[in-house]
Write a protein that holds these residues in place. Structure first.
Motif, mmCIF file in Angstrom:
data_model
loop_
_atom_site.group_PDB
_atom_site.id
_atom_site.type_symbol
_atom_site.label_atom_id
_atom_site.label_comp_id
_atom_site.label_asym_id
_atom_site.label_seq_id
_atom_site.Cartn_x
_atom_site.Cartn_y
_atom_site.Cartn_z
ATOM 1 N N GLN A 15 0.828 -1.206 0.000
ATOM 2 C CA GLN A 15 0.000 0.000 0.000
ATOM 3 C C GLN A 15 0.862 1.256 0.000
ATOM 4 O O GLN A 15 0.545 2.236 -0.685
ATOM 5 N N ASN A 30 -2.337 2.656 -15.226
ATOM 6 C CA ASN A 30 -3.786 2.457 -15.306
ATOM 7 C C ASN A 30 -4.253 2.385 -16.753
ATOM 8 O O ASN A 30 -5.100 1.556 -17.100
ATOM 9 N N TYR A 54 -15.107 -4.574 -9.485
ATOM 10 C CA TYR A 54 -15.170 -3.867 -8.215
ATOM 11 C C TYR A 54 -14.961 -2.391 -8.493
ATOM 12 O O TYR A 54 -14.415 -2.011 -9.532
ATOM 13 N N PRO A 56 -12.841 0.598 -7.946
ATOM 14 C CA PRO A 56 -11.516 0.871 -7.390
ATOM 15 C C PRO A 56 -11.536 2.059 -6.427
ATOM 16 O O PRO A 56 -12.144 3.093 -6.704
ATOM 17 N N GLU A 60 -6.039 2.292 -6.227
ATOM 18 C CA GLU A 60 -6.150 0.909 -6.679
ATOM 19 C C GLU A 60 -6.019 0.835 -8.197
ATOM 20 O O GLU A 60 -6.458 1.738 -8.910
ATOM 21 N N PRO A 128 -10.247 -7.492 -6.623
ATOM 22 C CA PRO A 128 -9.196 -6.587 -6.146
ATOM 23 C C PRO A 128 -8.074 -7.361 -5.457
ATOM 24 O O PRO A 128 -8.307 -8.406 -4.847
ATOM 25 N N ARG A 138 -3.710 -14.911 -4.325
ATOM 26 C CA ARG A 138 -3.993 -13.478 -4.230
ATOM 27 C C ARG A 138 -3.829 -12.980 -2.803
ATOM 28 O O ARG A 138 -4.247 -13.637 -1.848
ATOM 29 N N GLY A 140 -5.296 -10.098 -0.708
ATOM 30 C CA GLY A 140 -6.289 -9.034 -0.646
ATOM 31 C C GLY A 140 -6.021 -8.137 0.548
ATOM 32 O O GLY A 140 -4.928 -8.143 1.117
ATOM 33 N N LYS A 141 -7.049 -7.408 0.958
ATOM 34 C CA LYS A 141 -6.885 -6.482 2.080
ATOM 35 C C LYS A 141 -7.184 -7.120 3.425
ATOM 36 O O LYS A 141 -7.062 -6.480 4.461
ATOM 37 N N TYR A 146 -13.946 -11.591 -0.803
ATOM 38 C CA TYR A 146 -13.818 -12.238 -2.107
ATOM 39 C C TYR A 146 -13.460 -13.708 -1.975
ATOM 40 O O TYR A 146 -13.901 -14.523 -2.804
ATOM 41 N N VAL A 164 -7.025 -10.586 -11.538
ATOM 42 C CA VAL A 164 -6.646 -9.443 -10.716
ATOM 43 C C VAL A 164 -5.961 -8.408 -11.600
ATOM 44 O O VAL A 164 -5.304 -8.753 -12.577
#
Length: 197
Positions: A15, A30, A54, A56, A60, A128, A138, A140-141, A146, A164
């Motif tokens: 992050q 992007n 999702y 963003p 993201e 995501p 993956r 994730g957060k 998910y 992803v």
């Protein structure tokens, strides 16, 4: 350090790396991500272009233009609606004006809810992620939304492929895995599409 601590530390690192990207770098990556995702959808037969994605958040991959780009290529674009207990419902994306902040502060569609089974009718689910391993695990957060949604698709006759969107450097060997982590099929990066399985 256990797996949960390793994940938390890696999340912080990733992050921060996203926050440190320049505006120009973010815009360039992007734009490339969107181009590759749109090309992927154009490669499908018209009957197979119902997809889920999702909204963003700031920073993201995909950015503010992602949803309209996917919507322009898909026959139907579904977005998640957060429910209590870490569950997701789904509703059709009908433009930015039909989005409202949900329970987690993420933009959600205001239209008819289609239920968790709506994912079974999609050809691709864009999920995501902060990173993915070379085996498709993956990161994730940490909410598990998910992983729960995707685990329900495991026994489907023809489950959707999962993808992803990641910035450069986010396919990493050091992504920890736990038993509940659902692997993804594809990673879309600024350099192209990578298939895991």
């Amino acid at each position: 350090m256990d797996t949960r601590e390793s994940k938390a530390r890696l999340r912080e690192l990733l992050q921060q790396a996203r926050r440190d990207m320049s505006v120009e770098e973010t815009h360039r990556e992007n734009s490339a991500l969107i181009a590759h995702a749109a090309a992927l959808l154009r490669s499908l037969s018209p009957a197979d272009t119902a997809v889920a994605a999702y909204s963003p958040l700031a920073g993201e991959p995909g950015g503010k233009l992602l949803l309209d780009a996917l919507h322009g290529e898909a026959s139907s674009l579904l977005l998640p609606v957060s429910l209590p207990g870490g569950q997701l419902d789904w509703a059709r994306y009908e433009g930015r004006l039909a989005l409202t902040p949900g329970a987690l502060g993420i933009a959600e569609p205001t239209g008819e809810r289609l239920g968790a089974d709506a994912l079974k009718f999609c050809s691709i689910v864009f999920v995501p992620a902060l990173a993915v391993s070379p085996r498709g695990i993956r990161l994730g957060k940490g909410g598990g939304f998910y992983d729960r949604a995707l685990s329900a698709l495991r026994d489907a006759d023809n489950p959707p492929r999962t993808a992803v969107l990641l910035y450069n450097g986010e396919i990493r060997d050091d992504v920890p895995a736990e038993d509940h982590d659902m692997p993804v099929d594809l990673a879309i990066t600024p350099t192209g599409v990578r298939t895991f399985r």
